[in-house]
Structure formats: C-alpha cells, structure tokens
Design an enzyme around this catalytic site. Structure first.
Site, PDB file in Angstrom:
ATOM      1  N   GLY A 215      -7.180  11.286  10.300  1.00  0.00           N
ATOM      2  CA  GLY A 215      -6.423  11.226   9.279  1.00  0.00           C
ATOM      3  C   GLY A 215      -7.293  11.079   7.764  1.00  0.00           C
ATOM      4  N   SER A 216      -6.305  10.500   7.162  1.00  0.00           N
ATOM      5  CA  SER A 216      -6.971  10.363   5.885  1.00  0.00           C
ATOM      6  C   SER A 216      -8.536   9.178   5.826  1.00  0.00           C
ATOM      7  CB  SER A 216      -6.087   9.512   5.140  1.00  0.00           C
ATOM      8  OG  SER A 216      -4.167  10.740   4.573  1.00  0.00           O
ATOM      9  N   THR A 217      -8.495   8.126   6.533  1.00  0.00           N
ATOM     10  CA  THR A 217      -9.555   7.849   6.048  1.00  0.00           C
ATOM     11  C   THR A 217     -10.602   8.566   6.495  1.00  0.00           C
ATOM     12  OG1 THR A 217      -9.790   7.844   8.896  1.00  0.00           O
ATOM     13  CG2 THR A 217      -8.894   5.967   7.756  1.00  0.00           C
ATOM     14  N   LYS A 219     -11.059  10.999   4.350  1.00  0.00           N
ATOM     15  CA  LYS A 219     -11.327  10.865   2.605  1.00  0.00           C
ATOM     16  C   LYS A 219     -12.102  10.564   2.600  1.00  0.00           C
ATOM     17  CE  LYS A 219      -6.249  12.283   2.785  1.00  0.00           C
ATOM     18  NZ  LYS A 219      -5.065  11.859   2.183  1.00  0.00           N
ATOM     19  N   SER A 273      -3.931   8.283  -1.651  1.00  0.00           N
ATOM     20  CA  SER A 273      -3.983   9.191  -0.408  1.00  0.00           C
ATOM     21  C   SER A 273      -3.452  10.719  -0.377  1.00  0.00           C
ATOM     22  CB  SER A 273      -3.706   8.651   0.868  1.00  0.00           C
ATOM     23  OG  SER A 273      -4.199   8.945   2.367  1.00  0.00           O
TER      24      SER A 273
END
Length: 489
Positions: A215-217, A219, A273
C-alpha cells in the site's frame, strides 16, 4: 597331506581377504546409505543423547533441554515459546527443525567443527563436543512490546537497527508454542496436525515468509526514485495532478481516500498519502527507473538469508503504464514482507545505505568461547544521501502533522509512513493496515531503530482500519522500547 593343508590355508586367506573387502565396502562405500536408512536409529539416538545448545536473547537462554528418560533422551524446551517462536523456530524429534534451530543446527547439536580445537579427535573417538549457543540480535523489551501490541491479531512486526542491520524484534501473530512439537508420540503428531489445520496459520512466520501489498508505505520507494532520477527536483512544487487521476490508457479513475490532493506537491502527497500524485509520479519516473529503485531497496531478490530464508518481495518488471501507476502506490502485483518494508525505513534512516539484516549476532561454545561472529554486510546504496535526508524530513512531517501522528514520541525524532493496502477480488478483502517508521533520540547522531508493522485483523470493521489507528501505536511501542535501556527476556 601338506598339500591339502596348504590349499586349506589359501582358502582361509581368501576368505579373510573377502571379509576385509566386505568390511571396507560397508564402512566406506555403503556407510552413507546405511546411515540414511530409516531403519537405522543410531544417528537419532546419538543426536539426542546430549542436551542441545541454547538460543540466547539479551545473552539469556530462551531454550533448554529436558531429560525425557526415553530412547531419544533429551527433548527441547522453550521459555516464552509463543513470544520467540518466529525467532527460534522448533526443534522436534519427529518433524526436524526450523528457523534459527535449523540454520544453526550444527552448532546447537554439537556437530560443528568450530566447536573444538581438535575436531579430528572427535571423529576418531566417535564423540562430539557439547552443543554450542546461538546469541541472537533480538532485544527482549522490543520483542515483548511488538507481541503485546499485536495482542493476538493476525499480523507481524519487524524491527532492525539501521546502522548495522541487526534484527531487534521479529514477531508473527497469532503464534504457537514450539514445545508441543519437541518430542515423539501421539501428542506431538496431534499438535502438528492441529497447528497445520488452523486457518489462522500460527506456524506461518508472517514477518519473514508472508508477502502483502504494501500500500502507501511503498510511496517512500517511489519518492526516492523520483528524487534520484531528477523527475522531482522540488518536493514542494505543485504536480498538476487531477483528483481523481485517470490511469494512463484507461477510463479508470484513481481516487484518494482524503481531500486536498488536487495539484498537491510530492511533500504533501507523502504527508497526506495522496494516491493520485504518487501514481502520476511513478508513471513519470518510468518502468525501468522504478524497477531499478525497487531492486536497490531489496525487491525481486530471492537470496536474502537472516540466516533463515526470506520470501522474495516483488515489483513487476513488465507492466503497462496504468499497472505501473498502481504499482507505484503499492498495489497491483507489488508485494513485500514486513522485513522488506523495515529495510525500506532503515535505508531512509541510515542515510541511503542498506545494511543486510541478520538475526544471529554470534555463535559460541558452551563455555562462551566464540565460534563465529554475525556478519555485517552492506547490500548497497538504496538512494543518495541527499535523497535520504529529504525523505527523512518528509517522514518526520507525516508523524508531526500528517497521517501518522499516533507514532509520535516525546523527546525523540520519529519519521513514518502509513499504509492501507487493498486486496482480494475487486478489493473486497479487509484492507491491511501498515506503518513503517524510524526513531532517533533527540540529539543522537543515528536512528536507533526502523520498524514495519502490518495488521491483517480480518475481524475488524473495514472503516476502522488504517495505518495510523491500527499499526502506528504498535510501532510507537516498539520504538519506545528501542530508545529505552535494554532489559532481560
């Protein structure tokens, strides 16, 4: 008469030669086959005739040996078995060994040549030295904080020391007690069957062996790729990104979970995020540069050992532009172990250099004399020092003013990144809550720890799951333990 005696002597000599040849055949050529024959119980009897060496946490044993009085005499015992099972694994007289018990089996069982200054003597005498010990890098206080934080929920925690690669905590939940597999008999077989049939998979080491959409980690990896490639030179500049963002070549619109992402800068996209901004940035970086960046962090490498093997984290190398957009925000086919995402946070905290994670600090003889030390290795540079410094600033802002405020620690500098990973057919599965972070004591030159937390929590209400609410408090507890003085197990 003498002639007959002579012929009898020749025949006896021939028999003697035949006997010697047969002995040589059995002892040399056929020895391995006889030794491996399941009907030969001598190797197993010899293996368990003496106590096994111990696995240490904070230099104190979390394992032991019990005299069972049976043919296979000594059985393995475990102190706080469920707490340390992802580290120790099991040592079973029925089912073999796993994790550190397996990786350091030669030292623990007393068969490693390094345990004696005169290994040839033990070969000739058919004996063996006492089992040695394996001292782990795990800190008991951090391990307990991670275990208590998960509180039986499905998930995992991995924590590493950025400057060295030492694994300071490794927790998988739910867990199990390895002691129920130690011996032989119906009880052990029933426990094995029950554990393997459990839908919660308590024997699965989720920290090392399970891969999740990050997921967004992820990014953070995309941001590093953008800065190092020069696609983004000013993190505060508007990106001219619409909200929602049309995935390239499709009519699919990518939304954001929150508001305020239209035309946001990369700094704001990390802080809040924003899927749209980071997806567009990933497409601008391009497939080749994104793959190279991910692989510098350790993705697509199946060779990692800590010393147990670690599942390969994946970032696809052949994708369309819309798939690349999704992969750049940790979706599509992007998968990572919790240890891999702890490595991502550690690379940022460590100035861009990525240390190889390791779990065994040293092995020793039973009296404490060293056998081998843990190998500190550098896997390479994941990003430039300037990029790492800029990402540190962005991650600190996430905790101080953005989506990761539940990870803040008074008197410490904390950087983090939240993630809520969709999965399942049509993203219908309960999202995974992620949080990656690092912490440095105020005024300290180096970060003390980098942490990755993932919470599956299939029983939770979908609307309550987020990295900040479900995972960040666990990471905070582990970081607080890392900043505190070390304590016993």
């Amino acid at each position: 008469m003498i002639r007959y005696i002579r012929w009898c002597a020749y025949f006896c000599a021939l028999l003697l030669v035949a006997l010697l040849v047969n002995i040589a055949r059995v002892q040399v050529w056929e020895a391995a086959a006889y030794g491996a024959n399941p009907a030969n119980k001598r190797p197993a009897i010899e293996r368990y005739a003496e106590p096994r060496g111990d696995i240490l946490v904070d230099d104190r044993p979390v394992t032991g040996s019990r005299d069972s009085g049976q043919l296979l005499r000594y059985e393995r015992t475990y102190r706080d078995g469920p707490l340390y099972a992802p580290v120790t694994g099991f040592s079973s007289q029925t089912y073999g060994t796993s994790f550190v018990e397996r990786a350091e089996d030669a030292v623990l069982s007393g068969t490693d040549p390094g345990l004696s200054a005169f290994p040839l003597w033990y070969e000739l005498s058919r004996g063996r030295p006492a089992g040695g010990n394996a001292a782990t890098t795990v800190r008991a206080g951090m391990q307990r904080a991670a275990y208590a934080g998960l509180a039986g929920k499905r998930g995992a925690v991995a924590a590493v020391e950025p400057a060295t690669g030492k694994i300071l905590a490794l927790v998988s939940s739910p867990s199990y007690d390895p002691a129920v597999l130690s011996g032989t008999g119906a009880g052990v077989r029933q426990a094995w069957t029950r554990l393997n049939a459990d839908p919660a998979k308590p024997m699965l080491n989720r920290a090392l062996r399970e891969t999740y959409p990050p997921g967004s980690t992820f990014k953070i990896v995309t941001a590093a790729a953008a800065l190092d490639s020069g696609v983004v030179t000013d993190v505060d500049a508007p990106t001219e990104t619409p909200d929602p963002y049309p995935l390239p070549g499709t009519r699919t619109l990518l939304p954001n979970a929150g508001t305020g992402c239209r035309d946001a800068s990369m700094a704001e996209a990390v802080q809040w995020s924003c899927n749209t901004v980071m997806a567009k940035i990933g497409v601008r970086v391009g497939l080749r540069a994104m793959v190279e960046a991910a692989e510098r962090f350790g993705f697509n490498d199946g060779r990692l050992r800590v010393p147990s093997w670690v599942s390969r984290s994946n970032f696809d190398t052949d994708m369309s532009r819309d798939q690349l957009a999704l992969s750049s925000i940790g979706q599509f086919n992007t998968k990572a172990t919790p240890l891999q995402m702890a490595m991502v946070a550690a690379a940022v905290a460590g100035g861009g250099e990525l240390k190889a994670p390791y779990l065994v600090d040293r092995t020793t003889q039973d009296d404490g004399d060293p056998v081998r030390g843990g190998g500190r290795q550098t896997l390479g540079r994941a990003m430039s020092p300037a990029t790492a410094l800029r990402l540190q600033e962005l991650m600190v802002k996430v905790v101080r003013e953005g989506t990761g405020r539940n990870a803040a620690i008074e008197g410490a500098v904390v950087g983090g990144k939240t993630g809520t990973a969709q999965h399942g057919v049509g993203n219908a599965g309960t999202p995974y809550a992620w949080f990656i972070s690092w912490a440095r004591a105020e005024g300290a030159p180096l970060a003390a720890v980098a942490v990755a937390v993932v919470v599956e929590d299939a029983a939770a209400d979908r609307g309550d799951i987020s990295g900040n609410s479900a995972a960040a408090p666990i990471a905070r507890a582990v970081m607080e333990a890392a900043l505190a003085p070390a304590s016993g197990p």
